[in-house]
Design a protein around this motif. Structure first.
Motif, short mmCIF file in Angstrom:
data_model
loop_
_atom_site.label_atom_id
_atom_site.label_comp_id
_atom_site.label_asym_id
_atom_site.label_seq_id
_atom_site.Cartn_x
_atom_site.Cartn_y
_atom_site.Cartn_z
N SER A 100 0.85 -1.20 0.00
CA SER A 100 0.00 0.00 0.00
C SER A 100 0.88 1.24 0.00
O SER A 100 1.75 1.37 0.86
CB SER A 100 -0.86 0.05 1.26
OG SER A 100 -1.67 -1.07 1.34
N CYS A 101 0.62 2.16 -0.93
CA CYS A 101 1.44 3.37 -1.04
C CYS A 101 0.55 4.60 -1.19
O CYS A 101 -0.40 4.57 -1.96
CB CYS A 101 2.35 3.28 -2.27
SG CYS A 101 3.53 1.93 -2.21
N LYS A 102 0.91 5.66 -0.48
CA LYS A 102 0.15 6.89 -0.62
C LYS A 102 1.02 8.03 -1.17
O LYS A 102 0.52 9.10 -1.47
CB LYS A 102 -0.43 7.31 0.73
CG LYS A 102 -1.56 6.42 1.22
CD LYS A 102 -2.20 7.01 2.47
CE LYS A 102 -3.14 6.02 3.15
NZ LYS A 102 -4.35 5.75 2.39
N GLN A 104 4.89 9.15 -3.45
CA GLN A 104 5.93 8.68 -4.38
C GLN A 104 7.06 7.99 -3.62
O GLN A 104 7.63 7.01 -4.09
CB GLN A 104 6.51 9.87 -5.14
CG GLN A 104 5.56 10.43 -6.17
CD GLN A 104 6.14 11.65 -6.86
OE1 GLN A 104 7.33 11.90 -6.80
NE2 GLN A 104 5.28 12.39 -7.55
N ALA A 107 6.13 4.52 -2.90
CA ALA A 107 6.16 3.70 -4.12
C ALA A 107 7.60 3.36 -4.51
O ALA A 107 7.92 2.21 -4.82
CB ALA A 107 5.46 4.44 -5.25
N ILE A 118 1.86 -2.00 -6.50
CA ILE A 118 1.50 -1.16 -5.37
C ILE A 118 -0.01 -0.92 -5.38
O ILE A 118 -0.62 -0.89 -6.45
CB ILE A 118 2.26 0.19 -5.35
CG1 ILE A 118 1.97 1.02 -6.59
CG2 ILE A 118 3.74 -0.05 -5.17
CD1 ILE A 118 2.49 2.46 -6.50
N CYS A 120 -2.53 1.86 -4.55
CA CYS A 120 -2.47 3.29 -4.31
C CYS A 120 -3.87 3.82 -4.00
O CYS A 120 -4.73 3.84 -4.86
CB CYS A 120 -1.88 3.96 -5.53
SG CYS A 120 -1.75 5.71 -5.32
N ARG A 140 -2.96 10.25 -6.61
CA ARG A 140 -2.75 8.89 -7.07
C ARG A 140 -1.99 8.88 -8.40
O ARG A 140 -1.05 8.13 -8.59
CB ARG A 140 -4.10 8.19 -7.24
CG ARG A 140 -3.96 6.84 -7.86
CD ARG A 140 -5.29 6.33 -8.40
NE ARG A 140 -5.00 5.27 -9.32
CZ ARG A 140 -5.21 5.34 -10.62
NH1 ARG A 140 -5.74 6.41 -11.15
NH2 ARG A 140 -4.91 4.34 -11.39
N VAL A 143 1.64 9.52 -7.80
CA VAL A 143 2.36 8.35 -7.28
C VAL A 143 2.60 7.36 -8.40
O VAL A 143 3.70 6.84 -8.58
CB VAL A 143 1.55 7.68 -6.15
CG1 VAL A 143 2.24 6.39 -5.71
CG2 VAL A 143 1.39 8.61 -4.97
N THR A 144 1.58 7.10 -9.19
CA THR A 144 1.69 5.98 -10.12
C THR A 144 2.40 6.35 -11.42
O THR A 144 3.09 5.53 -11.99
CB THR A 144 0.29 5.41 -10.42
OG1 THR A 144 -0.54 6.46 -10.89
CG2 THR A 144 -0.33 4.79 -9.19
N HIS A 151 0.05 -0.93 -10.79
CA HIS A 151 -0.59 -0.48 -9.57
C HIS A 151 -2.07 -0.81 -9.61
O HIS A 151 -2.66 -1.04 -10.65
CB HIS A 151 -0.40 1.03 -9.39
CG HIS A 151 -1.06 1.83 -10.47
ND1 HIS A 151 -0.42 2.09 -11.66
CD2 HIS A 151 -2.27 2.39 -10.55
CE1 HIS A 151 -1.23 2.80 -12.43
NE2 HIS A 151 -2.36 2.99 -11.79
N VAL A 153 -5.95 0.47 -7.79
CA VAL A 153 -6.57 1.62 -7.14
C VAL A 153 -7.82 1.15 -6.42
O VAL A 153 -8.48 0.23 -6.89
CB VAL A 153 -6.86 2.74 -8.16
CG1 VAL A 153 -7.88 2.30 -9.19
CG2 VAL A 153 -7.33 4.00 -7.44
#
Ligand SMILES: Cc1ncc(COP(=O)(O)OP(=O)(O)O)c(N)n1
Ligand SMILES: Cc1ncsc1CCOP(=O)(O)O
Length: 160
Positions: A100-102, A104, A107, A118, A120, A140, A143-144, A151, A153
């Motif tokens: 789980s990433c919120k 950069q 990630a 990931i 996100c 999002r 990040v992606t 990834h 969502v």
């Protein structure tokens, strides 16, 4: 997938897995937030049986011990769970690891640690996790697109 949530809807976790696969799911995550270890393992084995029949991978949320015990296809770990590089050491090179990433930074660290994808989000509210802030679709994308890797969502659920 979550046994408790599905029970509320009057169906078993295995029925939910079958329905998801019939609906074209290409990967399933078993996410039991309240189950005892024995029940979690039993659910994982039952779900895995169905997933294997259809060639769909099953990952276990949080619990590497459950994933190892039933030889699941991988795990999904949050920022405060088992670090992905440790999960990789425990699971070996072939298993799927999601993180789980919120941000950069999350990630980039996840990829360095050997994550395969990931997660996100979340982008919409859910009541299945407390203290989990929502990120905007714009965030999002930041990040992606920065990391240009696979990834997922999350849409969020809000079950009463
Ligand atoms: C695909 C995917 N993305 C994000 C999550 C959330 O994980 P986490 O932040 O560790 O929260 P819990 O699921 O453990 O409550 C996820 N499970 N799957
Ligand atoms: C906690 C969390 N954050 C992003 S996805 C997820 C897991 C479950 O989301 P949902 O409650 O929408 O199924």
């Amino acid at each position: 997938m979550d046994s408790g949530m599905n029970k509320k809807w009057g169906r078993s976790i295995t029925d939910a897995v079958k329905a998801a696969i019939e609906g074209s799911a290409t990967i399933i995550q078993l996410r039991e937030k309240d189950a005892d270890t024995g029940d979690f393992l039993e659910a994982a084995r039952a779900c895995l049986k169905i997933c294997r029949l259809h060639g769909v991978p099953l990952v276990v949320n949080d619990r590497i011990d459950i994933a190892l015990a039933c030889d699941a296809d991988g795990v999904h770990e949050g920022q405060s769970d088992m670090p992905a590089h440790v999960a990789r050491t425990l699971l070996g090179p072939e298993k799927i690891i999601g993180v789980s990433c919120k941000t950069q930074q999350h990630a980039q660290q996840a990829w360095r640690d050997g994550a395969n994808y990931i997660g996100c989000g979340r982008v919409y509210p859910t009541n299945t996790k407390a203290n989990n802030f929502t990120i905007a679709l714009f965030d999002r994308e930041c990040v992606t697109t920065e990391t240009k890797r696979l990834h997922t969502v999350q849409t969020g659920r809000n079950e009463q």
